[in-house]
Design an enzyme around this catalytic site. Sequence first.
Site, PDB file in Angstrom:
ATOM      1  N   GLY A  27       0.838  -1.200   0.000  1.00 44.35           N
ATOM      2  CA  GLY A  27       0.000   0.000   0.000  1.00 44.35           C
ATOM      3  C   GLY A  27       0.863   1.237   0.000  1.00 44.35           C
ATOM      4  O   GLY A  27       2.069   1.173   0.274  1.00 44.35           O
ATOM      5  N   ASN A  28       0.236   2.342  -0.300  1.00 45.40           N
ATOM      6  CA  ASN A  28       0.958   3.616  -0.386  1.00 45.40           C
ATOM      7  C   ASN A  28       1.542   4.010   0.979  1.00 45.40           C
ATOM      8  O   ASN A  28       1.241   3.377   2.006  1.00 45.40           O
ATOM      9  CB  ASN A  28      -0.019   4.694  -0.879  1.00 45.40           C
ATOM     10  N   ILE A  29       2.332   5.052   1.005  1.00 45.92           N
ATOM     11  CA  ILE A  29       2.856   5.592   2.268  1.00 45.92           C
ATOM     12  C   ILE A  29       1.664   5.999   3.139  1.00 45.92           C
ATOM     13  O   ILE A  29       0.734   6.648   2.651  1.00 45.92           O
ATOM     14  CB  ILE A  29       3.752   6.826   1.993  1.00 45.92           C
ATOM     15  N   ALA A  30       1.686   5.564   4.388  1.00 44.89           N
ATOM     16  CA  ALA A  30       0.634   5.889   5.377  1.00 44.89           C
ATOM     17  C   ALA A  30      -0.745   5.335   5.006  1.00 44.89           C
ATOM     18  O   ALA A  30      -1.775   5.902   5.345  1.00 44.89           O
ATOM     19  CB  ALA A  30       0.548   7.396   5.613  1.00 44.89           C
ATOM     20  N   SER A  31      -0.754   4.189   4.316  1.00 45.92           N
ATOM     21  CA  SER A  31      -2.044   3.584   3.954  1.00 45.92           C
ATOM     22  C   SER A  31      -2.653   2.793   5.106  1.00 45.92           C
ATOM     23  O   SER A  31      -3.790   2.334   5.011  1.00 45.92           O
ATOM     24  CB  SER A  31      -1.876   2.673   2.733  1.00 45.92           C
ATOM     25  N   GLY A  32      -1.903   2.601   6.175  1.00 52.13           N
ATOM     26  CA  GLY A  32      -2.452   1.906   7.346  1.00 52.13           C
ATOM     27  C   GLY A  32      -1.872   0.508   7.543  1.00 52.13           C
ATOM     28  O   GLY A  32      -2.468  -0.330   8.220  1.00 52.13           O
ATOM     29  N   LYS A  33      -0.707   0.283   6.996  1.00 50.18           N
ATOM     30  CA  LYS A  33      -0.105  -1.050   7.118  1.00 50.18           C
ATOM     31  C   LYS A  33       0.202  -1.413   8.569  1.00 50.18           C
ATOM     32  O   LYS A  33       0.007  -2.554   8.972  1.00 50.18           O
ATOM     33  CB  LYS A  33       1.176  -1.130   6.265  1.00 50.18           C
ATOM     34  N   THR A  35      -1.299  -0.538  11.342  1.00 50.28           N
ATOM     35  CA  THR A  35      -2.519  -0.930  12.071  1.00 50.28           C
ATOM     36  C   THR A  35      -2.915  -2.349  11.693  1.00 50.28           C
ATOM     37  O   THR A  35      -3.287  -3.166  12.539  1.00 50.28           O
ATOM     38  CB  THR A  35      -3.674   0.031  11.690  1.00 50.28           C
ATOM     39  N   GLU A 103       5.567  -6.496   6.065  1.00 47.28           N
ATOM     40  CA  GLU A 103       5.197  -5.156   5.612  1.00 47.28           C
ATOM     41  C   GLU A 103       5.985  -4.860   4.341  1.00 47.28           C
ATOM     42  O   GLU A 103       7.197  -4.742   4.371  1.00 47.28           O
ATOM     43  CB  GLU A 103       5.536  -4.137   6.702  1.00 47.28           C
TER      44      GLU A 103
HETATM   45  N1  DCP Z   1      10.072   4.124   1.348  1.00 43.35           N
HETATM   46  C1  DCP Z   1      10.902   4.354   0.255  1.00 43.35           C
HETATM   47  N2  DCP Z   1      11.244   3.327  -0.559  1.00 43.35           N
HETATM   48  C2  DCP Z   1      10.766   2.072  -0.347  1.00 43.35           C
HETATM   49  C3  DCP Z   1       9.910   1.818   0.738  1.00 43.35           C
HETATM   50  C4  DCP Z   1       9.571   2.889   1.583  1.00 43.35           C
HETATM   51  O1  DCP Z   1      11.335   5.489   0.035  1.00 43.35           O
HETATM   52  N3  DCP Z   1      11.131   1.100  -1.180  1.00 43.35           N
HETATM   53  C5  DCP Z   1       9.738   5.233   2.272  1.00 43.35           C
HETATM   54  C6  DCP Z   1       8.341   5.762   2.182  1.00 43.35           C
HETATM   55  C7  DCP Z   1       8.070   6.289   3.564  1.00 43.35           C
HETATM   56  C8  DCP Z   1       8.956   5.434   4.470  1.00 43.35           C
HETATM   57  O2  DCP Z   1       9.884   4.779   3.601  1.00 43.35           O
HETATM   58  O3  DCP Z   1       8.497   7.638   3.669  1.00 43.35           O
HETATM   59  C9  DCP Z   1       8.194   4.404   5.294  1.00 43.35           C
HETATM   60  O4  DCP Z   1       7.227   3.757   4.511  1.00 43.35           O
HETATM   61  P1  DCP Z   1       5.687   3.820   4.905  1.00 43.35           P
HETATM   62  O5  DCP Z   1       5.304   5.215   5.248  1.00 43.35           O
HETATM   63  O6  DCP Z   1       4.924   3.128   3.896  1.00 43.35           O
HETATM   64  O7  DCP Z   1       5.679   2.917   6.216  1.00 43.35           O
HETATM   65  P2  DCP Z   1       4.740   3.088   7.406  1.00 43.35           P
HETATM   66  O8  DCP Z   1       5.148   2.117   8.443  1.00 43.35           O
HETATM   67  O9  DCP Z   1       4.735   4.479   7.851  1.00 43.35           O
HETATM   68  O10 DCP Z   1       3.352   2.676   6.711  1.00 43.35           O
HETATM   69  P3  DCP Z   1       1.881   2.793   7.269  1.00 43.35           P
HETATM   70  O11 DCP Z   1       1.615   4.235   7.562  1.00 43.35           O
HETATM   71  O12 DCP Z   1       1.047   2.276   6.134  1.00 43.35           O
HETATM   72  O13 DCP Z   1       1.821   1.957   8.477  1.00 43.35           O
END
Ligand code: DCP
Length: 229
Positions: A27-33, A35, A103
């Site tokens: 999922g996208n950044i901050a999609s809720g993974k 949780t 994740e």
């Molecule tokens: N990122 C990146 N390249 C990748 C994977 C991640 O640049 N191949 C970056 C994007 C985000 C950071 O790493 O700035 C962390 O990824 P997420 O925000 O998706 O991870 P979270 O744990 O914050 O996700 P969520 O909010 O879905 O829980």
Amino acid sequence: AWKSPTRSRSDMSTASGTRTFKVSVEGNIASGKSTFLDYFNLSPDVEVRTEPVEKWRNLHGHNMLALLYKDPTRWALSLQTYVQLTMLQMHTKPHERPITIMERSIFSARHCFVENLYHSGKMPTPEYIVLDEWYQWLVANTDVHVDLIVYLRTRPEVCLARMYERDRKEENKVPLAYLNGLHELHENWLVRQVTVKPPAPVLVLDANSNMSDMEHVMEEYREKIMGRS
Ligand code: DCP
């Protein structure tokens, strides 16, 4: 929606002879993974492997994630090379429980993040090719398989709001355009399936709702996600 199964349940044995079911949550950044992972972490049969973001923020004292967002053209290759290594480590670590939920994956790192940096002009072609050569070799010569992909499908505007709300300092200047680019790549790969074929069946979950609604969704799909139905 279930899409293109590529691997049968009988393929899932491991070196130790026991069976495991491996799931990646995309999922996208901050999609809720997070949780989503917290919910499954409560199950004794499940080992949750979170994205190694803390490693990316502190590589021998260097914050690679901050460098990426500060000057992507200079640092994209370095960060994504390190991401690819940490993803490989996450995939190949011996499993501890019958079900492993990870994740993200080495696949989304390549087909969403690297692709986005390349197509938005932040990664020069020779660097993109070097990363891809590494990726192709790793996929062909190591066991990075997953049995199911769960795609938390979220509107980029919703992700942007959640990202600002959580206020991770590295991400404070990430624009909606960056999330739009990543969203389209996830959609092309996992829903439209017009780029590369996903490495496993895809379960698409609507993740736009608030957290208590998401709990119902996770409850509903729990057995499927754990490979039991
Ligand atoms: N990122 C990146 N390249 C990748 C994977 C991640 O640049 N191949 C970056 C994007 C985000 C950071 O790493 O700035 C962390 O990824 P997420 O925000 O998706 O991870 P979270 O744990 O914050 O996700 P969520 O909010 O879905 O829980």
